[in-house]
Design a protein around this motif. Structure first.
Motif, PDB file in Angstrom:
ATOM      1  N   GLY A 222       0.887  -1.122   0.149  1.00  0.00           N
ATOM      2  CA  GLY A 222       0.028   0.027  -0.155  1.00  0.00           C
ATOM      3  C   GLY A 222       0.943   1.145  -0.102  1.00  0.00           C
ATOM      4  N   LEU A 223       1.860   1.228   0.920  1.00  0.00           N
ATOM      5  CA  LEU A 223       2.712   2.600   0.800  1.00  0.00           C
ATOM      6  C   LEU A 223       3.565   2.293  -0.327  1.00  0.00           C
ATOM      7  CD1 LEU A 223       3.102   4.761   2.977  1.00  0.00           C
ATOM      8  CD2 LEU A 223       4.931   3.304   4.115  1.00  0.00           C
ATOM      9  N   ALA A 224       4.141   1.401  -0.768  1.00  0.00           N
ATOM     10  CA  ALA A 224       4.870   1.578  -1.971  1.00  0.00           C
ATOM     11  C   ALA A 224       4.208   1.920  -3.198  1.00  0.00           C
ATOM     12  CB  ALA A 224       5.473   0.020  -2.326  1.00  0.00           C
ATOM     13  N   PHE A 225       2.826   1.556  -3.284  1.00  0.00           N
ATOM     14  CA  PHE A 225       1.901   2.022  -4.417  1.00  0.00           C
ATOM     15  C   PHE A 225       1.881   3.491  -4.214  1.00  0.00           C
ATOM     16  CE2 PHE A 225      -2.108   2.925  -6.219  1.00  0.00           C
ATOM     17  CZ  PHE A 225      -2.257   1.917  -7.226  1.00  0.00           C
ATOM     18  N   VAL A 228       5.170   5.170  -5.267  1.00  0.00           N
ATOM     19  CA  VAL A 228       5.265   4.920  -6.910  1.00  0.00           C
ATOM     20  C   VAL A 228       4.284   6.019  -7.590  1.00  0.00           C
ATOM     21  CG1 VAL A 228       4.966   3.702  -8.732  1.00  0.00           C
ATOM     22  CG2 VAL A 228       6.214   2.736  -6.824  1.00  0.00           C
ATOM     23  N   ASP A 229       2.962   6.198  -7.026  1.00  0.00           N
ATOM     24  CA  ASP A 229       1.964   7.049  -7.472  1.00  0.00           C
ATOM     25  C   ASP A 229       2.492   8.482  -7.230  1.00  0.00           C
ATOM     26  OD1 ASP A 229      -0.285   5.954  -8.067  1.00  0.00           O
ATOM     27  OD2 ASP A 229      -1.198   7.796  -7.380  1.00  0.00           O
ATOM     28  N   ASP A 230       3.256   8.972  -6.470  1.00  0.00           N
ATOM     29  CA  ASP A 230       3.887  10.414  -6.376  1.00  0.00           C
ATOM     30  C   ASP A 230       4.906  10.419  -7.535  1.00  0.00           C
ATOM     31  OD1 ASP A 230       2.300  10.526  -4.296  1.00  0.00           O
ATOM     32  OD2 ASP A 230       4.070  10.822  -2.608  1.00  0.00           O
ATOM     33  N   TYR A 256       6.364  11.973  -1.429  1.00  0.00           N
ATOM     34  CA  TYR A 256       7.732  11.355  -1.013  1.00  0.00           C
ATOM     35  C   TYR A 256       8.665  12.021  -1.838  1.00  0.00           C
ATOM     36  CZ  TYR A 256       4.931   8.361   2.138  1.00  0.00           C
ATOM     37  OH  TYR A 256       4.135   7.722   2.897  1.00  0.00           O
ATOM     38  N   PRO A 257       8.438  12.154  -3.203  1.00  0.00           N
ATOM     39  CA  PRO A 257       9.665  12.860  -3.875  1.00  0.00           C
ATOM     40  C   PRO A 257      10.085  14.113  -3.534  1.00  0.00           C
ATOM     41  CG  PRO A 257       8.254  11.754  -5.558  1.00  0.00           C
ATOM     42  CD  PRO A 257       7.594  11.604  -4.018  1.00  0.00           C
ATOM     43  N   SER A 258       8.988  15.103  -3.013  1.00  0.00           N
ATOM     44  CA  SER A 258       9.340  16.203  -2.461  1.00  0.00           C
ATOM     45  C   SER A 258      10.218  16.379  -1.071  1.00  0.00           C
ATOM     46  CB  SER A 258       8.040  17.202  -2.386  1.00  0.00           C
ATOM     47  OG  SER A 258       7.289  16.872  -1.136  1.00  0.00           O
ATOM     48  N   LEU A 259       9.902  15.175  -0.474  1.00  0.00           N
ATOM     49  CA  LEU A 259      10.790  15.037   1.036  1.00  0.00           C
ATOM     50  C   LEU A 259      12.043  14.485   0.570  1.00  0.00           C
ATOM     51  CD1 LEU A 259       7.941  13.792   3.528  1.00  0.00           C
ATOM     52  CD2 LEU A 259       8.865  15.917   3.254  1.00  0.00           C
ATOM     53  N   GLU A 263      15.270   9.401  -6.398  1.00  0.00           N
ATOM     54  CA  GLU A 263      15.929   8.161  -6.254  1.00  0.00           C
ATOM     55  C   GLU A 263      15.734   7.418  -4.857  1.00  0.00           C
ATOM     56  OE1 GLU A 263      17.403   6.088  -8.384  1.00  0.00           O
ATOM     57  OE2 GLU A 263      16.465   7.830  -9.631  1.00  0.00           O
ATOM     58  N   GLU A 264      15.460   8.292  -3.924  1.00  0.00           N
ATOM     59  CA  GLU A 264      15.382   7.722  -2.537  1.00  0.00           C
ATOM     60  C   GLU A 264      13.980   7.228  -2.484  1.00  0.00           C
ATOM     61  OE1 GLU A 264      17.292   6.939  -0.083  1.00  0.00           O
ATOM     62  OE2 GLU A 264      15.770   6.562   1.464  1.00  0.00           O
ATOM     63  N   SER A 265      12.848   7.799  -3.070  1.00  0.00           N
ATOM     64  CA  SER A 265      11.699   7.277  -2.878  1.00  0.00           C
ATOM     65  C   SER A 265      11.650   5.934  -3.645  1.00  0.00           C
ATOM     66  CB  SER A 265      10.755   8.626  -3.810  1.00  0.00           C
ATOM     67  OG  SER A 265      10.715   9.521  -3.107  1.00  0.00           O
ATOM     68  N   ARG A 266      12.200   6.060  -5.024  1.00  0.00           N
ATOM     69  CA  ARG A 266      12.375   4.313  -5.696  1.00  0.00           C
ATOM     70  C   ARG A 266      12.907   3.632  -4.578  1.00  0.00           C
ATOM     71  NH1 ARG A 266      13.569   7.122 -10.948  1.00  0.00           N
ATOM     72  NH2 ARG A 266      11.854   6.753 -12.006  1.00  0.00           N
ATOM     73  N   ARG A 267      13.945   4.050  -3.841  1.00  0.00           N
ATOM     74  CA  ARG A 267      14.783   2.857  -2.907  1.00  0.00           C
ATOM     75  C   ARG A 267      13.749   2.476  -1.901  1.00  0.00           C
ATOM     76  NH1 ARG A 267      17.735   1.946   1.096  1.00  0.00           N
ATOM     77  NH2 ARG A 267      17.066   3.966   2.145  1.00  0.00           N
ATOM     78  N   GLN A 268      13.072   3.422  -1.493  1.00  0.00           N
ATOM     79  CA  GLN A 268      12.133   3.098  -0.079  1.00  0.00           C
ATOM     80  C   GLN A 268      11.025   2.057  -0.765  1.00  0.00           C
ATOM     81  OE1 GLN A 268      12.136   4.214   2.964  1.00  0.00           O
ATOM     82  NE2 GLN A 268      13.548   5.713   3.090  1.00  0.00           N
ATOM     83  N   ALA A 269      10.381   2.678  -2.014  1.00  0.00           N
ATOM     84  CA  ALA A 269       9.090   1.791  -2.340  1.00  0.00           C
ATOM     85  C   ALA A 269       9.948   0.265  -2.721  1.00  0.00           C
ATOM     86  CB  ALA A 269       8.773   2.088  -3.804  1.00  0.00           C
ATOM     87  N   GLN A 270      11.090   0.166  -3.212  1.00  0.00           N
ATOM     88  CA  GLN A 270      11.554  -1.257  -3.441  1.00  0.00           C
ATOM     89  C   GLN A 270      11.910  -1.847  -2.214  1.00  0.00           C
ATOM     90  OE1 GLN A 270      12.154  -2.423  -6.660  1.00  0.00           O
ATOM     91  NE2 GLN A 270      12.340  -4.250  -5.384  1.00  0.00           N
TER      92      GLN A 270
END
Ligand code: FPP
Ligand code: MG
Length: 302
Positions: A222-225, A228-230, A256-259, A263-270
């Motif tokens: 859910g959070l990863a979704f 990725v949406d962001d 998430y990308p604004s925070l 790249e870090e957002s992608r890493r967290q989602a993964q």
């Protein structure tokens, strides 16, 4: 990692296509047009506008994983999509996000007017509960009751409504923390995804340990979704998304990308998806559909 390799080998495209086709037919049959035709047409316009049908598919998948049948879960699967659709109709209203496009088509209020769009959402929400209660067969009554209670909690202030309120309050603010952002998303989108996953298992009579494991899986995807949406809101086009792109920046929404940056957002989602896949390893090959869906969530382009 073995789980990851398994999920990639699994033919997810065919699986999603088959389940989606099943859901489309069930949704189409769920809501015939009667008098007054206008409201049924408005409800059907958004309910049958396509979409990934991820929530119903998750529900069908966990029911199957837990030893249940498709027939047991199909009414709940449809209800989840009715609830999701109503939340999108209301989210797009001028009083909320004021959006013109959804699922590649004009939004409900653009076609039917604001009054009918509000009522179409209300109609779908109420019908979701009626549909689960009257159409579900072969499920123990106490399990069905539990599913309906969960659905109620998911749409109310403890779920979608609460998340949406905090989302509206946060708009334009520059000091939103990751903790607040996560609260918004775990309520606004996470709650319904979690209920989709857990409901299928409850319908099949799954025990507490399995439900707990599936909840963890669902919370992670859910959070990863949402992360990725962001990201997609920044990187994808309107054609790819079927809805307006670049809206978050325009509305000065905390994302998430604004925070964290992209790249870090992608890493967290993964990382969230890796954990979701790992938590299901105990089920062996039976968990492949759910593991593949988790993998798809971080790789999707729309
Ligand atoms: C889309 O988010 C919106 C949601 C996931 C749900 C919004 C919830 C409500 C409108 C409350 C609904 C009311 C009830 C009674 C359930 P977004 O705007 O971030 O994403 P988008 O780009 O797809 O619009
Ligand atoms: Mg919106």
């Amino acid at each position: 990692m073995v789980a990851n390799e398994q999920s990639i080998q699994f033919d997810l495209a065919t699986y999603l296509q088959e389940k989606k086709a099943l859901v489309e037919v069930a949704l189409d049959q769920s809501l015939p047009i009667v008098r007054p035709a206008k409201i049924y047409e408005a409800m059907r316009y958004s309910l049958l506008a396509g979409g990934k049908r991820l929530r119903p598919i998750l529900c069908l998948a966990t029911c199957e994983l837990s030893g249940g049948t498709t027939a047991m879960a199909l009414p709940t699967a449809c209800a989840l999509e009715m609830i999701h659709t109503m939340s999108l109709i209301h989210d797009d209203l001028p009083a909320m996000d004021n959006d013109d496009y959804r699922r590649g088509k004009l939004t409900n209020h653009k076609v039917f007017g604001e009054d009918i769009a509000i009522l179409a959402g209300d109609g779908l929400l109420a019908y979701a509960f009626e549909f689960v209660a009257t159409q579900t067969q072969g499920v123990a009554p106490e399990n069905l009751l539990q599913v309906m209670a969960r659905l109620g909690r998911t749409v109310g202030a403890a779920g979608l409504v609460g998340g949406q309120v905090l989302d509206l309050e946060s708009e334009g603010k520059t000091d939103i923390t990751a903790e607040t952002l996560t609260f918004i998303h775990t309520h606004k989108t996470g709650a319904l995804l979690e209920t989709s996953v857990v409901a299928g298992a409850i319908l099949a009579g799954a025990g507490e340990t399995d439900i707990q494991r599936l909840s963890t899986y669902a919370q992670n995807i859910g959070l990863a979704f949402q992360i990725v949406d962001d990201i997609l809101d920044i990187t994808a086009t309107q054609e790819e998304l079927g809805k307006t792109a670049g809206k978050d920046l325009l509305a000065q929404k905390a994302t998430y990308p604004s925070l964290w940056g992209i790249e870090e957002s992608r890493r967290q989602a993964q990382a969230l998806v890796d954990e979701a896949i790992a938590v299901l390893a105990t089920y062996g090959p039976k968990a492949q559909p759910l593991q593949a869906i988790a993998h798809y969530i971080v790789t999707r382009k729309s």
